[in-house]
Scaffold this motif. Structure first.
Motif, mmCIF file in Angstrom:
data_model
loop_
_atom_site.group_PDB
_atom_site.id
_atom_site.type_symbol
_atom_site.label_atom_id
_atom_site.label_comp_id
_atom_site.label_asym_id
_atom_site.label_seq_id
_atom_site.Cartn_x
_atom_site.Cartn_y
_atom_site.Cartn_z
ATOM 1 N N SER A 457 0.799 -1.207 0.117
ATOM 2 C CA SER A 457 -0.116 -0.040 -0.047
ATOM 3 C C SER A 457 1.032 1.209 0.129
ATOM 4 C CB SER A 457 -0.914 0.079 1.273
ATOM 5 O OG SER A 457 -0.100 -0.155 2.529
ATOM 6 N N LEU A 458 1.845 1.293 0.791
ATOM 7 C CA LEU A 458 2.942 2.441 0.585
ATOM 8 C C LEU A 458 3.323 2.725 -0.859
ATOM 9 C CD1 LEU A 458 4.813 4.509 2.075
ATOM 10 C CD2 LEU A 458 6.402 2.519 2.529
ATOM 11 N N PHE A 459 3.595 1.676 -1.449
ATOM 12 C CA PHE A 459 4.352 1.916 -2.723
ATOM 13 C C PHE A 459 3.406 2.212 -3.938
ATOM 14 C CE2 PHE A 459 7.310 -1.036 -0.544
ATOM 15 C CZ PHE A 459 8.525 0.156 -0.398
ATOM 16 N N GLU A 460 2.101 1.690 -3.570
ATOM 17 C CA GLU A 460 0.914 2.193 -4.478
ATOM 18 C C GLU A 460 0.792 3.569 -4.168
ATOM 19 O OE1 GLU A 460 -2.228 -0.530 -3.278
ATOM 20 O OE2 GLU A 460 -1.449 -2.137 -4.700
ATOM 21 N N ASP A 461 0.590 4.137 -2.980
ATOM 22 C CA ASP A 461 0.162 5.651 -2.828
ATOM 23 C C ASP A 461 1.350 6.423 -3.561
ATOM 24 O OD1 ASP A 461 -1.986 4.753 -1.431
ATOM 25 O OD2 ASP A 461 -0.816 5.140 0.413
ATOM 26 N N SER A 466 2.931 10.233 -7.685
ATOM 27 C CA SER A 466 4.108 10.607 -8.891
ATOM 28 C C SER A 466 3.445 10.780 -9.995
ATOM 29 C CB SER A 466 5.082 9.411 -8.802
ATOM 30 O OG SER A 466 4.837 8.431 -9.313
ATOM 31 N N LEU A 467 2.350 9.654 -10.350
ATOM 32 C CA LEU A 467 1.667 9.659 -11.841
ATOM 33 C C LEU A 467 0.848 10.991 -11.956
ATOM 34 C CD1 LEU A 467 1.063 5.932 -12.128
ATOM 35 C CD2 LEU A 467 2.879 7.415 -13.401
ATOM 36 N N HIS A 476 4.612 21.566 -14.362
ATOM 37 C CA HIS A 476 4.579 21.611 -12.961
ATOM 38 C C HIS A 476 5.871 21.725 -12.323
ATOM 39 C CE1 HIS A 476 3.509 20.114 -8.841
ATOM 40 N NE2 HIS A 476 2.067 19.993 -9.218
ATOM 41 N N PRO A 477 6.060 22.502 -10.923
ATOM 42 C CA PRO A 477 7.312 22.742 -10.856
ATOM 43 C C PRO A 477 7.830 21.340 -9.977
ATOM 44 C CG PRO A 477 5.411 23.479 -9.168
ATOM 45 C CD PRO A 477 5.048 23.401 -10.433
ATOM 46 N N LEU A 478 6.927 20.378 -9.746
ATOM 47 C CA LEU A 478 7.509 19.076 -9.042
ATOM 48 C C LEU A 478 7.493 18.001 -9.977
ATOM 49 C CD1 LEU A 478 5.585 19.204 -5.712
ATOM 50 C CD2 LEU A 478 7.760 20.162 -6.180
ATOM 51 N N ARG A 479 7.464 18.642 -11.309
ATOM 52 C CA ARG A 479 7.322 17.174 -12.262
ATOM 53 C C ARG A 479 8.726 16.480 -12.278
ATOM 54 N NH1 ARG A 479 4.589 15.779 -16.760
ATOM 55 N NH2 ARG A 479 6.014 15.169 -18.678
ATOM 56 N N GLU A 480 9.927 16.966 -12.207
ATOM 57 C CA GLU A 480 11.101 16.290 -12.279
ATOM 58 C C GLU A 480 11.274 15.594 -11.041
ATOM 59 O OE1 GLU A 480 15.825 17.420 -12.519
ATOM 60 O OE2 GLU A 480 14.454 19.219 -12.712
ATOM 61 N N ALA A 481 10.863 15.992 -9.804
ATOM 62 C CA ALA A 481 10.918 15.094 -8.734
ATOM 63 C C ALA A 481 10.124 14.123 -8.758
ATOM 64 C CB ALA A 481 10.777 15.979 -7.593
ATOM 65 N N ALA A 482 8.805 14.274 -9.272
ATOM 66 C CA ALA A 482 7.745 13.052 -9.562
ATOM 67 C C ALA A 482 8.643 12.077 -10.429
ATOM 68 C CB ALA A 482 6.645 13.754 -9.974
ATOM 69 N N MET A 483 8.964 12.418 -11.481
ATOM 70 C CA MET A 483 9.446 11.681 -12.628
ATOM 71 C C MET A 483 10.870 10.672 -11.808
ATOM 72 S SD MET A 483 9.501 13.871 -16.052
ATOM 73 C CE MET A 483 10.268 12.346 -16.910
#
Length: 588
Positions: A457-461, A466-467, A476-483
């Motif tokens: 569940s942790l990794f699904e969240d 991120s997606l 989005h300013p956080l797009r690079e961190a999310a990728m």
């Protein structure tokens, strides 16, 4: 004739002994006269200036305390206190050049010898009981980790060994004055390096005077912010400019009094268990104390500097076997460092998550794991505790992110939370990719996969978060961190997606709704062959800390200014107090 020969032999021995006494060096003769109660200054105001030009005989001072029983030292208490007090005077001369530098060097060595000697002799049961009675009975131990800085001043107990060096009523002012002078010595660029080294040695001697739980000097060290920062900065500089200093920390042991001041229920001698103390172990114990409260900016900065030092050390990790007590009698220092990192991760889950410190802790862990992988040393450690700390840190970081008000949270803080989760996932990838080279057994490696599946569940969240950021807005300013987070989850998603259906199928075939850990592990072991994972590039590489130091120039500049400002303020306050005392004396 037989008796006359014996008489001649006896007279020869007496002449040899008298000649040997006569050949004692001057400073040793002065030590003996001083400890016997004689006023060796003869009333001369300049005597002590001349005395500290004589080279301190450290071995003789140590031997003096070793051969004297506690009752003898108690009788010498006034002389010991006077010598201790005179040792602090040369430390106020800045900058120390020429003869002043000689005086400071001898005074620092004498202070260290007095402290080491005073704590090397276990007090009698009567002296221990008297000390316990001062603090209300039940013992005189103080666990520094259980009190904060505001409480320390009021909770320092009377300690018979410290009482040898200074009057209990004046201990607070004497220790603060001594620590202030040592801070000035460490923060002054003009002071010669040998003098700074002796100052650091004195502070280490104070920190290792006796067992951590019973050390009355450690509370003064912890409560002195100026000394902490100056000493940490000096230690960091030593590690930064001299790689061999790391070996000194990890390989050398300091002789410690090591006696535990224990008061028996009825009557009985205090126990004495001398143990060597590894210098790095002392620093790890200190870090554990500093890490307890990072809410204040000053404590945050000190903890950050401690992590910098540990990062520099972990790049050249050496496995040594310190005496830590409990269950780590044969454990390498790496285990103690891992315990410290686990403790930090579990104890700093606060509303404003110190993500920067968490990142520093994970960097230290990554360097340590790289060393394990490179040397293929199978470290016997409770890895489940470490994985649990990583899972807890990642879950809490995600929780902090989700609780941030939309549109009002600082992007930098949100980015640090995402980066923290990414770092945790990359470390877990390190375990998956290289764990078979350093984990102690195949069963521990299998347990890693079990834990990853259990924390699905942790990794699904994390994956959903991120997606959602990636698909929301290309700018989005956080797009690079999310990728970056999404890339770090690839293998973990593959593991969960590969094993979860097979576990469900096995449970259904066995007619069981819930499975035990052993049953799940059996399914995992039988399905390794069909698992396909991605091989991350440079997973076992890291940027040298030396190369990243320029990014912290602002931090070090601010810290240095703080130390200098504090020292100047303390010097001004001390001057004002002295003027007030002189004014009172002039009115008499």
């Amino acid at each position: 004739m037989h008796f006359e020969a014996n008489d001649d032999l006896l007279k020869g021995k007496q002449r040899a002994q008298s000649l040997k006494v006569g050949m004692k060096e001057k400073v040793v003769q002065l030590y003996d006269r001083h400890f016997s109660g004689e006023d060796i200054s003869g009333g001369s105001d300049s005597f002590w200036n001349e005395f500290f030009l004589l080279r301190a005989n450290v071995r003789y001072l140590q031997a003096h305390f070793e051969r004297c029983a506690w009752d003898e030292l108690a009788c010498q208490k006034p002389a010991i206190r006077r010598l201790f007090g005179h040792c602090t005077a040369p430390l106020q001369n800045h900058p120390a050049m020429g003869q002043d530098a000689i005086r400071q060097a001898n005074a620092l060595q004498t202070l260290a010898s007095l402290i080491r000697g005073a704590f090397s002799c276990p007090p009698t049961a009567v002296a221990a009981a008297e000390a316990a009675a001062v603090v209300g009975g039940g013992g005189v131990s103080v666990n520094v980790g259980d009190v904060d800085e505001q409480q320390m001043d009021s909770q320092r107990p009377n300690h018979p060994n410290l009482d040898l060096l200074m009057p209990p009523n004046d201990a607070e002012s004497i220790m603060q004055d001594l620590l202030h002078r040592l801070a000035c010595c460490l923060s002054d660029d003009v002071v010669q390096l040998p003098i700074k080294a002796l100052a650091i040695n004195l502070l280490v001697t104070m920190a290792t005077a006796c067992d951590l739980q019973y050390n009355p000097m450690l509370s003064y060290l912890v409560s002195s912010r100026v000394v902490q920062d100056a000493l940490l900065l000096a230690l960091f500089e030593a590690l930064h400019v001299n790689r061999s200093f790391i070996a000194t920390l990890t390989y050398s042991h300091t002789p410690s009094a090591g006696h535990q001041l224990v008061v028996a229920e009825q009557s009985g001698p205090a126990s004495s268990v001398p143990e060597p103390t590894n210098l790095l172990v002392v620093f790890l114990e200190y870090c554990s104390i500093i890490m307890q409260d990072t809410r204040e900016q000053s404590m945050f900065n000190s903890c950050k500097l401690c992590f910098f030092i540990l990062t520099a050390i972990s790049e050249q990790t050496r496995h040594r076997a310190p005496t830590l007590g409990v269950d780590l009698e044969s454990a390498p220092l790496a285990c103690a460092l891992l315990d410290l990192l686990v403790e930090f991760c579990h104890s700093h889950l606060m509303r404003t998550l110190p993500a920067e410190l968490y990142q520093s802790a994970l960097l230290i862990l990554h360097r340590l794991l790289c060393y394990q992988k490179r040397t293929e040393i199978r470290l016997h450690y409770n890895w489940h505790h470490l994985w649990s700390a990583l899972f807890t840190s990642a879950r809490y970081a995600l929780s902090c992110y989700q609780k941030q008000p939309v549109g009002t949270a600082e992007p930098q803080f949100l980015r640090s939370l995402l980066s923290l989760v990414s770092s945790v996932c990359l470390l877990l990838n390190f375990f998956v990719t290289y764990g078979d080279t350093f984990l102690p057994t195949c069963e521990v490696y299998d347990l890693l996969f079990y834990e990853l599946i259990r924390m699905k569940s942790l990794f699904e969240d994390a994956s959903q978060l991120s997606l959602s950021i990636i698909s929301s807005d290309p700018d989005h300013p956080l797009r690079e961190a999310a990728m970056q987070l999404d890339r770090s989850l690839v293998n973990i998603r593959s593991i969960i997606q590969h094993f979860s259906p097979r576990i469900d199928e096995w449970a259904e075939a066995q007619g069981q709704r819930s499975l035990t850990q052993d049953q799940v592990l059996s399914v995992v072991r039988s399905n390794y062959e069909s698992l396909t994972l991605r091989l991350y590039s440079q997973l076992d590489c890291f940027t040298s800390f030396r190369e990243s130091i320029p990014n912290e120039n602002a931090y070090f500049r601010q810290l240095t200014r703080k130390i200098v400002t504090s020292v100047r303020k303390d010097a001004f306050d001390a001057s004002q107090q002295l003027q007030a005392k002189l004014k009172d004396l002039s009115s008499l």
